[in-house]
Write a protein that holds these residues in place. Sequence first.
Motif, short mmCIF file in Angstrom:
data_model
loop_
_atom_site.label_atom_id
_atom_site.label_comp_id
_atom_site.label_asym_id
_atom_site.label_seq_id
_atom_site.Cartn_x
_atom_site.Cartn_y
_atom_site.Cartn_z
N ILE A 268 -16.91 -20.85 -3.00
CA ILE A 268 -16.04 -21.81 -2.12
C ILE A 268 -16.48 -23.28 -2.58
CG2 ILE A 268 -15.75 -22.22 0.30
CD1 ILE A 268 -16.97 -19.66 1.01
N GLU A 269 -15.20 -23.88 -2.83
CA GLU A 269 -15.22 -25.38 -2.95
C GLU A 269 -14.71 -25.84 -1.76
OE1 GLU A 269 -12.66 -28.26 -5.88
OE2 GLU A 269 -13.43 -26.37 -6.67
N LEU A 270 -15.42 -26.98 -1.12
CA LEU A 270 -14.91 -27.72 -0.03
C LEU A 270 -14.15 -29.08 -0.46
CD1 LEU A 270 -17.79 -27.38 2.32
CD2 LEU A 270 -15.70 -26.30 2.35
N PHE A 271 -13.17 -29.45 0.25
CA PHE A 271 -12.31 -30.71 -0.15
C PHE A 271 -11.73 -31.24 0.91
CE2 PHE A 271 -9.44 -27.54 -1.30
CZ PHE A 271 -8.26 -27.97 -0.73
N THR A 272 -11.65 -32.69 0.76
CA THR A 272 -10.87 -33.13 2.02
C THR A 272 -9.30 -33.47 1.22
OG1 THR A 272 -12.69 -34.32 2.40
CG2 THR A 272 -10.80 -35.31 3.31
N GLU A 273 -8.38 -33.28 2.15
CA GLU A 273 -6.75 -33.42 2.05
C GLU A 273 -6.39 -33.97 3.23
OE1 GLU A 273 -4.01 -30.97 -0.43
OE2 GLU A 273 -4.02 -30.17 1.62
N LYS A 274 -5.84 -35.08 3.13
CA LYS A 274 -5.06 -35.97 4.30
C LYS A 274 -5.98 -35.89 5.45
CE LYS A 274 -0.42 -34.35 2.94
NZ LYS A 274 0.88 -33.71 3.15
N ASN A 275 -7.27 -36.15 5.13
CA ASN A 275 -8.34 -36.52 6.21
C ASN A 275 -8.84 -35.10 6.86
OD1 ASN A 275 -9.46 -38.79 6.88
ND2 ASN A 275 -8.30 -39.51 8.29
N ARG A 276 -8.63 -34.19 6.32
CA ARG A 276 -8.74 -32.60 6.81
C ARG A 276 -9.78 -31.98 5.91
NH1 ARG A 276 -6.41 -31.43 11.43
NH2 ARG A 276 -4.60 -32.24 12.02
N LEU A 277 -10.96 -31.40 6.24
CA LEU A 277 -11.93 -30.47 5.50
C LEU A 277 -10.93 -29.44 4.90
CD1 LEU A 277 -14.17 -30.57 3.95
CD2 LEU A 277 -15.64 -29.74 5.95
N ARG A 278 -10.91 -28.92 3.90
CA ARG A 278 -10.39 -27.70 3.51
C ARG A 278 -11.17 -26.89 2.32
NH1 ARG A 278 -5.49 -27.79 6.40
NH2 ARG A 278 -4.40 -29.61 6.31
N PHE A 279 -10.98 -25.87 2.21
CA PHE A 279 -11.58 -24.97 1.21
C PHE A 279 -10.95 -24.10 0.24
CE2 PHE A 279 -11.44 -22.69 4.96
CZ PHE A 279 -11.15 -21.19 4.71
N ILE A 280 -11.45 -23.85 -0.99
CA ILE A 280 -10.81 -22.86 -1.97
C ILE A 280 -11.63 -21.69 -1.97
CG2 ILE A 280 -10.14 -22.73 -4.71
CD1 ILE A 280 -9.40 -25.66 -4.53
N ILE A 281 -11.19 -20.56 -2.11
CA ILE A 281 -12.23 -19.43 -2.36
C ILE A 281 -11.94 -18.78 -3.74
CG2 ILE A 281 -13.03 -17.22 -1.54
CD1 ILE A 281 -12.56 -18.04 1.29
N ASN A 282 -12.76 -18.62 -4.63
CA ASN A 282 -12.49 -17.83 -5.84
C ASN A 282 -12.81 -16.59 -5.64
OD1 ASN A 282 -12.80 -16.66 -8.32
ND2 ASN A 282 -12.86 -18.83 -9.35
N LEU A 283 -12.03 -15.62 -5.57
CA LEU A 283 -12.40 -14.38 -4.88
C LEU A 283 -12.97 -13.64 -6.18
CD1 LEU A 283 -9.03 -13.30 -3.16
CD2 LEU A 283 -11.24 -13.73 -2.13
N GLU A 284 -12.57 -13.85 -7.36
CA GLU A 284 -13.24 -13.11 -8.44
C GLU A 284 -14.66 -13.39 -8.38
OE1 GLU A 284 -13.59 -10.64 -11.53
OE2 GLU A 284 -11.98 -10.74 -10.34
N ASN A 285 -15.01 -14.74 -8.17
CA ASN A 285 -16.20 -14.99 -8.23
C ASN A 285 -17.10 -14.55 -7.09
OD1 ASN A 285 -16.14 -16.67 -10.66
ND2 ASN A 285 -15.99 -18.66 -9.68
N ALA A 286 -16.43 -14.19 -5.92
CA ALA A 286 -17.05 -13.75 -4.87
C ALA A 286 -17.39 -12.35 -5.11
CB ALA A 286 -16.16 -13.71 -3.59
N ARG A 287 -16.55 -11.57 -5.70
CA ARG A 287 -16.46 -10.27 -6.11
C ARG A 287 -17.99 -9.98 -7.13
NH1 ARG A 287 -10.86 -10.58 -6.33
NH2 ARG A 287 -9.76 -9.50 -4.64
N LEU A 288 -17.94 -10.80 -8.05
CA LEU A 288 -19.01 -10.81 -8.92
C LEU A 288 -20.48 -11.14 -8.62
CD1 LEU A 288 -17.22 -12.66 -11.87
CD2 LEU A 288 -17.68 -9.99 -11.54
N ALA A 289 -20.38 -11.76 -7.16
CA ALA A 289 -21.93 -12.29 -6.85
C ALA A 289 -22.50 -10.86 -6.04
CB ALA A 289 -21.28 -13.40 -5.77
#
Length: 176
Positions: free
Chosen positions: A155-176
């Motif tokens: 999971i990568e957190l980032f700020t966009e338009k003053n809001r905290l957002r996230f990206i989930i890499n499902l492939e990496n999640a499955r491998l963990a």
Amino acid sequence: RSGPQRLPAAECGSVTVSGARAVLLWLAWMATTVGVRTEAADSAVNREDQLKAGYLLNFAKLVEWPATAPADTLTICVVGAAGLYDTLASGLGGKRIGNRALAAYKLAENESRDRCSVLYVDAAAPSQARTLPDRTTAALTVSDAKNFARSGGIIELFTEKNRLRFIINLENARLA
């Protein structure tokens, strides 16, 4: 005599009385403005730490933990991000996810990540500290580092338009 008066140079450096008042008023205004901006900046940083802590807790709630995960405690490890660690540590008292207690742990940059159920690595941490655990350790990895999800993180957190957002890499999640 009305209007500004010039005082002797030895007393004020040839500044008029009204000019001295203006300088004092400006200095007082700057002192309070700088204080307000610093408090506002501190408040914004504190708010961001609170939001990130909330996200980490919610992510941990939503994960289907594998059988290899500790049965009694989920440990949220933090590398860097002292404010985030402090927020987590002060807010976890007695909280649980299912029948697992929650614990916060401040991880040194070169310390083993084996104890971590959730690993948060601050983007400002040195690059060697952002090394992810090997795939034999089931850990939810989260960071605010750019391209973290593309680089093996979950999971990568980032700020966009003053809001905290996230990206989930499902492939990496499955491998963990």
